[in-house]
Design a protein around this motif. Sequence first.
Motif, mmCIF file in Angstrom:
data_model
loop_
_atom_site.group_PDB
_atom_site.id
_atom_site.type_symbol
_atom_site.label_atom_id
_atom_site.label_comp_id
_atom_site.label_asym_id
_atom_site.label_seq_id
_atom_site.Cartn_x
_atom_site.Cartn_y
_atom_site.Cartn_z
ATOM 1 N N GLU A 83 0.834 -1.267 -0.046
ATOM 2 C CA GLU A 83 -0.190 0.013 0.023
ATOM 3 C C GLU A 83 0.852 1.340 0.027
ATOM 4 O O GLU A 83 1.901 1.210 0.806
ATOM 5 C CB GLU A 83 -0.796 0.021 1.313
ATOM 6 C CG GLU A 83 -1.773 1.160 1.336
ATOM 7 C CD GLU A 83 -2.605 1.210 2.495
ATOM 8 O OE1 GLU A 83 -2.925 2.192 3.381
ATOM 9 O OE2 GLU A 83 -2.998 0.211 2.821
ATOM 10 N N PRO A 84 0.577 2.279 -1.059
ATOM 11 C CA PRO A 84 1.702 3.385 -0.718
ATOM 12 C C PRO A 84 1.228 4.112 0.248
ATOM 13 O O PRO A 84 0.349 4.008 0.929
ATOM 14 C CB PRO A 84 0.835 4.191 -2.111
ATOM 15 C CG PRO A 84 -0.143 3.292 -2.976
ATOM 16 C CD PRO A 84 -0.423 2.037 -1.944
ATOM 17 N N GLU A 85 2.130 4.954 0.833
ATOM 18 C CA GLU A 85 2.075 5.756 1.927
ATOM 19 C C GLU A 85 1.282 6.636 1.629
ATOM 20 O O GLU A 85 0.935 7.248 0.741
ATOM 21 C CB GLU A 85 3.513 6.577 2.235
ATOM 22 C CG GLU A 85 4.472 5.402 2.393
ATOM 23 C CD GLU A 85 5.615 5.789 3.505
ATOM 24 O OE1 GLU A 85 5.401 6.788 4.086
ATOM 25 O OE2 GLU A 85 6.519 5.080 3.566
ATOM 26 N N GLN A 86 0.739 7.530 2.863
ATOM 27 C CA GLN A 86 -0.347 8.517 2.771
ATOM 28 C C GLN A 86 0.192 9.875 2.318
ATOM 29 O O GLN A 86 1.557 10.193 2.467
ATOM 30 C CB GLN A 86 -0.738 8.890 4.189
ATOM 31 C CG GLN A 86 -2.002 8.032 4.782
ATOM 32 C CD GLN A 86 -3.217 7.901 4.042
ATOM 33 O OE1 GLN A 86 -3.633 7.003 3.587
ATOM 34 N NE2 GLN A 86 -3.686 8.943 4.050
ATOM 35 N N TRP A 87 -0.339 10.571 1.458
ATOM 36 C CA TRP A 87 0.032 11.702 0.957
ATOM 37 C C TRP A 87 0.285 12.698 2.119
ATOM 38 O O TRP A 87 -0.366 12.659 3.105
ATOM 39 C CB TRP A 87 -0.967 12.310 0.026
ATOM 40 C CG TRP A 87 -0.848 13.768 -0.536
ATOM 41 C CD1 TRP A 87 0.077 14.130 -1.434
ATOM 42 C CD2 TRP A 87 -1.249 14.932 0.008
ATOM 43 N NE1 TRP A 87 0.023 15.426 -1.724
ATOM 44 C CE2 TRP A 87 -0.591 15.839 -0.589
ATOM 45 C CE3 TRP A 87 -2.323 15.284 0.974
ATOM 46 C CZ2 TRP A 87 -0.885 17.241 -0.371
ATOM 47 C CZ3 TRP A 87 -2.291 16.535 1.305
ATOM 48 C CH2 TRP A 87 -1.934 17.667 0.322
ATOM 49 N N ARG A 88 1.407 13.571 1.897
ATOM 50 C CA ARG A 88 1.850 14.438 2.994
ATOM 51 C C ARG A 88 1.655 15.845 2.145
ATOM 52 O O ARG A 88 2.327 15.881 1.073
ATOM 53 C CB ARG A 88 2.892 13.964 3.516
ATOM 54 C CG ARG A 88 2.844 12.807 4.459
ATOM 55 C CD ARG A 88 4.315 12.387 5.035
ATOM 56 N NE ARG A 88 5.231 12.072 4.050
ATOM 57 C CZ ARG A 88 6.241 12.416 3.808
ATOM 58 N NH1 ARG A 88 7.046 12.846 4.863
ATOM 59 N NH2 ARG A 88 7.142 12.011 2.713
ATOM 60 N N PHE A 89 1.247 16.694 2.749
ATOM 61 C CA PHE A 89 1.198 18.229 2.204
ATOM 62 C C PHE A 89 2.573 18.648 2.004
ATOM 63 O O PHE A 89 3.059 19.306 1.057
ATOM 64 C CB PHE A 89 0.641 19.019 3.325
ATOM 65 C CG PHE A 89 0.670 20.655 2.799
ATOM 66 C CD1 PHE A 89 -0.102 20.951 1.756
ATOM 67 C CD2 PHE A 89 1.507 21.526 3.308
ATOM 68 C CE1 PHE A 89 -0.270 22.256 1.135
ATOM 69 C CE2 PHE A 89 1.525 22.774 2.883
ATOM 70 C CZ PHE A 89 0.658 23.137 1.901
ATOM 71 N N ALA A 90 3.701 18.256 2.965
ATOM 72 C CA ALA A 90 4.960 18.929 2.814
ATOM 73 C C ALA A 90 5.718 17.766 2.058
ATOM 74 O O ALA A 90 7.126 18.109 1.907
ATOM 75 C CB ALA A 90 5.714 19.088 4.237
ATOM 76 N N GLY A 91 5.345 16.636 1.358
ATOM 77 C CA GLY A 91 6.169 16.024 0.729
ATOM 78 C C GLY A 91 6.452 16.319 -0.652
ATOM 79 O O GLY A 91 5.653 16.867 -1.291
ATOM 80 N N ASP A 92 7.793 15.986 -1.110
ATOM 81 C CA ASP A 92 8.159 16.068 -2.597
ATOM 82 C C ASP A 92 8.155 14.772 -3.323
ATOM 83 O O ASP A 92 8.106 14.119 -2.808
ATOM 84 C CB ASP A 92 9.663 16.408 -2.410
ATOM 85 C CG ASP A 92 10.049 17.763 -1.973
ATOM 86 O OD1 ASP A 92 9.275 18.734 -2.262
ATOM 87 O OD2 ASP A 92 10.796 18.030 -1.270
ATOM 88 N N TYR A 93 7.114 14.923 -4.273
ATOM 89 C CA TYR A 93 6.703 13.733 -5.083
ATOM 90 C C TYR A 93 7.291 13.969 -6.501
ATOM 91 O O TYR A 93 7.208 15.198 -6.999
ATOM 92 C CB TYR A 93 5.291 13.434 -5.045
ATOM 93 C CG TYR A 93 4.777 13.202 -3.791
ATOM 94 C CD1 TYR A 93 5.156 12.111 -3.309
ATOM 95 C CD2 TYR A 93 4.337 14.337 -2.941
ATOM 96 C CE1 TYR A 93 4.474 11.806 -1.833
ATOM 97 C CE2 TYR A 93 3.658 14.187 -1.794
ATOM 98 C CZ TYR A 93 4.009 12.742 -1.267
ATOM 99 O OH TYR A 93 3.372 12.585 0.310
ATOM 100 N N ASN A 94 7.819 12.820 -7.086
ATOM 101 C CA ASN A 94 8.156 12.967 -8.648
ATOM 102 C C ASN A 94 7.296 12.048 -9.303
ATOM 103 O O ASN A 94 6.326 11.346 -8.641
ATOM 104 C CB ASN A 94 9.657 12.150 -8.635
ATOM 105 C CG ASN A 94 10.852 12.724 -7.728
ATOM 106 O OD1 ASN A 94 10.947 14.227 -8.016
ATOM 107 N ND2 ASN A 94 11.346 12.282 -6.791
ATOM 108 N N PRO A 95 7.575 12.301 -10.603
ATOM 109 C CA PRO A 95 6.508 11.596 -11.409
ATOM 110 C C PRO A 95 6.637 9.966 -11.249
ATOM 111 O O PRO A 95 7.585 9.341 -10.971
ATOM 112 C CB PRO A 95 7.332 11.712 -13.014
ATOM 113 C CG PRO A 95 8.014 12.972 -12.894
ATOM 114 C CD PRO A 95 8.675 13.084 -11.458
#
Length: 178
Positions: free
Chosen positions: A118-130
């Motif tokens: 299961e993917p981790e929960q989305w975090r507002f302060a997270g940096d995400y790549n394509p």
Amino acid sequence: MIGLRVSGGFLARLLLVLGLGFSASALAQPCDPDEAGWQPTRYYTAGAAVFHEGHWFQARQVNEGKEPGISFDWKELDQAPECDAAQKAKQEAAAKAATEAPSGTTGGQDGNPTLCEEPEQWRFAGDYNPDDLVMHGGMVWKAIGKTRGDMPGMDAPPSWREVEDHCALKKKIELETQ
């Protein structure tokens, strides 16, 4: 003094209802901490109660490996929950899920199934790549491009695409219907 007149039939029904209410609550007993200990390899459905590091917790949603007291997936309880039939069924489902491979598994390189993660929960302060995957709002999302602070499901800017057939969603649905 005002007189109160109650028929015998009404009184009998009232006592029966009260008696049934007391006997049902007397059957449920507090959960046993030894039987309800949290284990990181189990899948817990929403409402399942566990005992961890001296405290009782209840799952807010389906989760695996999310430690009570650290993640939002659990809420701390003030006292031991009652282990009625519904609570015992949730604990048994968690034990059963730990011993079986979920049907949402995919084949590994050597033909053996690999567990669906299961993917981790989305975090507002997270940096995400394509192509990064996150969970948000009970759904799995895939980043379209580099993003930070853009909430999945928002149209502007379009930073995420919903992944409708992710194995974690299938596993979650199976656990919730048990």
